[in-house]
Write a protein that holds these residues in place. Structure first.
Motif, PDB file in Angstrom:
ATOM      1  N   MET A   1     -65.251 -86.582 -85.619  1.00 39.94           N
ATOM      2  CA  MET A   1     -65.163 -87.995 -85.896  1.00 39.94           C
ATOM      3  C   MET A   1     -66.578 -88.553 -85.940  1.00 39.94           C
ATOM      4  N   SER A   2     -66.876 -89.351 -86.931  1.00 42.50           N
ATOM      5  CA  SER A   2     -68.183 -89.997 -87.004  1.00 42.50           C
ATOM      6  C   SER A   2     -67.995 -91.452 -87.396  1.00 42.50           C
ATOM      7  N   THR A   3     -69.010 -92.227 -87.111  1.00 40.17           N
ATOM      8  CA  THR A   3     -68.924 -93.652 -87.375  1.00 40.17           C
ATOM      9  C   THR A   3     -69.793 -94.047 -88.565  1.00 40.17           C
ATOM     10  N   LYS A   4     -69.435 -95.140 -89.189  1.00 39.53           N
ATOM     11  CA  LYS A   4     -70.212 -95.678 -90.301  1.00 39.53           C
ATOM     12  C   LYS A   4     -70.959 -96.935 -89.865  1.00 39.53           C
ATOM     13  N   MET A   5     -71.071 -97.143 -88.552  1.00 40.74           N
ATOM     14  CA  MET A   5     -71.713 -98.353 -88.049  1.00 40.74           C
ATOM     15  C   MET A   5     -73.215 -98.328 -88.265  1.00 40.74           C
ATOM     16  N   GLY A   6     -73.840 -97.169 -88.212  1.00 40.90           N
ATOM     17  CA  GLY A   6     -75.265 -97.066 -88.460  1.00 40.90           C
ATOM     18  C   GLY A   6     -76.111 -97.378 -87.245  1.00 40.90           C
ATOM     19  N   MET A   7     -77.387 -97.149 -87.406  1.00 35.44           N
ATOM     20  CA  MET A   7     -78.356 -97.374 -86.342  1.00 35.44           C
ATOM     21  C   MET A   7     -78.799 -98.832 -86.352  1.00 35.44           C
ATOM     22  N   ALA A   8     -79.084 -99.350 -85.183  1.00 36.28           N
ATOM     23  CA  ALA A   8     -79.573-100.720 -85.068  1.00 36.28           C
ATOM     24  C   ALA A   8     -81.072-100.707 -84.814  1.00 36.28           C
ATOM     25  N   CYS A   9     -81.753-101.737 -85.275  1.00 36.01           N
ATOM     26  CA  CYS A   9     -83.205-101.810 -85.074  1.00 36.01           C
ATOM     27  C   CYS A   9     -83.585-102.779 -83.956  1.00 36.01           C
ATOM     28  N   SER A  10     -82.589-103.465 -83.373  1.00 38.09           N
ATOM     29  CA  SER A  10     -82.859-104.380 -82.260  1.00 38.09           C
ATOM     30  C   SER A  10     -81.547-104.653 -81.528  1.00 38.09           C
ATOM     31  N   ASP A  11     -81.644-105.303 -80.389  1.00 39.34           N
ATOM     32  CA  ASP A  11     -80.445-105.637 -79.614  1.00 39.34           C
ATOM     33  C   ASP A  11     -79.514-106.552 -80.397  1.00 39.34           C
ATOM     34  N   ILE A  12     -80.080-107.579 -81.031  1.00 40.16           N
ATOM     35  CA  ILE A  12     -79.231-108.511 -81.781  1.00 40.16           C
ATOM     36  C   ILE A  12     -78.624-107.822 -82.999  1.00 40.16           C
ATOM     37  N   ASP A  13     -79.362-106.909 -83.605  1.00 41.44           N
ATOM     38  CA  ASP A  13     -78.823-106.142 -84.732  1.00 41.44           C
ATOM     39  C   ASP A  13     -77.629-105.303 -84.266  1.00 41.44           C
ATOM     40  N   GLN A  14     -77.746-104.685 -83.080  1.00 41.48           N
ATOM     41  CA  GLN A  14     -76.636-103.903 -82.537  1.00 41.48           C
ATOM     42  C   GLN A  14     -75.420-104.783 -82.285  1.00 41.48           C
ATOM     43  N   LEU A  15     -75.630-105.951 -81.697  1.00 43.25           N
ATOM     44  CA  LEU A  15     -74.512-106.875 -81.475  1.00 43.25           C
ATOM     45  C   LEU A  15     -73.856-107.265 -82.789  1.00 43.25           C
ATOM     46  N   PHE A  16     -74.649-107.587 -83.790  1.00 41.59           N
ATOM     47  CA  PHE A  16     -74.086-107.996 -85.072  1.00 41.59           C
ATOM     48  C   PHE A  16     -73.309-106.853 -85.722  1.00 41.59           C
ATOM     49  N   LYS A  17     -73.769-105.619 -85.576  1.00 36.87           N
ATOM     50  CA  LYS A  17     -73.020-104.483 -86.120  1.00 36.87           C
ATOM     51  C   LYS A  17     -71.664-104.357 -85.435  1.00 36.87           C
ATOM     52  N   ILE A  18     -71.631-104.577 -84.136  1.00 37.95           N
ATOM     53  CA  ILE A  18     -70.365-104.543 -83.398  1.00 37.95           C
ATOM     54  C   ILE A  18     -69.478-105.700 -83.849  1.00 37.95           C
ATOM     55  N   PHE A  19     -70.044-106.892 -83.927  1.00 41.09           N
ATOM     56  CA  PHE A  19     -69.265-108.064 -84.348  1.00 41.09           C
ATOM     57  C   PHE A  19     -68.697-107.889 -85.753  1.00 41.09           C
ATOM     58  N   GLN A  20     -69.480-107.280 -86.662  1.00 39.10           N
ATOM     59  CA  GLN A  20     -69.016-107.073 -88.031  1.00 39.10           C
ATOM     60  C   GLN A  20     -67.781-106.183 -88.066  1.00 39.10           C
ATOM     61  N   GLN A  21     -67.671-105.253 -87.144  1.00 41.18           N
ATOM     62  CA  GLN A  21     -66.531-104.335 -87.113  1.00 41.18           C
ATOM     63  C   GLN A  21     -65.365-104.908 -86.314  1.00 41.18           C
ATOM     64  N   CYS A  22     -65.661-105.472 -85.159  1.00 42.87           N
ATOM     65  CA  CYS A  22     -64.606-105.851 -84.203  1.00 42.87           C
ATOM     66  C   CYS A  22     -64.316-107.343 -84.180  1.00 42.87           C
ATOM     67  N   SER A  23     -65.099-108.133 -84.814  1.00 45.71           N
ATOM     68  CA  SER A  23     -65.048-109.591 -84.914  1.00 45.71           C
ATOM     69  C   SER A  23     -66.037-110.217 -83.944  1.00 45.71           C
ATOM     70  N   THR A  24     -66.459-111.407 -84.285  1.00 47.61           N
ATOM     71  CA  THR A  24     -67.318-112.161 -83.383  1.00 47.61           C
ATOM     72  C   THR A  24     -66.453-112.633 -82.221  1.00 47.61           C
TER      73      THR A  24
END
Length: 75
Positions: free
Chosen positions: A1-24
């Motif tokens: 199993m692999s994810t298509k979420m990708g790498m984040a370049c900052s903390d806020i970028d990581q949060l936004f990637k999570i929010f984009q998948q799971c909702s804000t």
């Protein structure tokens, strides 16, 4: 199993990637989240997406359901 979420370049970028998948997060899915110290009402408002859109595959029919439940916001 692999994810298509990708790498984040900052903390806020990581949060936004999570929010984009799971909702804000909002008070419906995470009661009182709007009172957290770093919550920002100006965060982009994303809607949840089906888990199959950002996960390649699952070994069983139940794996996707389990993984989806693991991603629920639960402070």
């Amino acid at each position: 199993m692999s994810t298509k979420m990708g790498m984040a370049c900052s903390d806020i970028d990581q949060l936004f990637k999570i929010f984009q998948q799971c909702s804000t997060p909002n008070n419906d899915v995470w009661p009182n989240c709007t009172h957290l110290p770093y919550y920002n009402a100006k965060f982009p408002q994303w809607q949840p997406r089906p888990i199959e859109e950002f996960m390649d595959s699952f070994d069983s029919d139940h794996a996707g359901d389990l993984f989806g439940h693991l991603l629920h916001y639960d402070p």
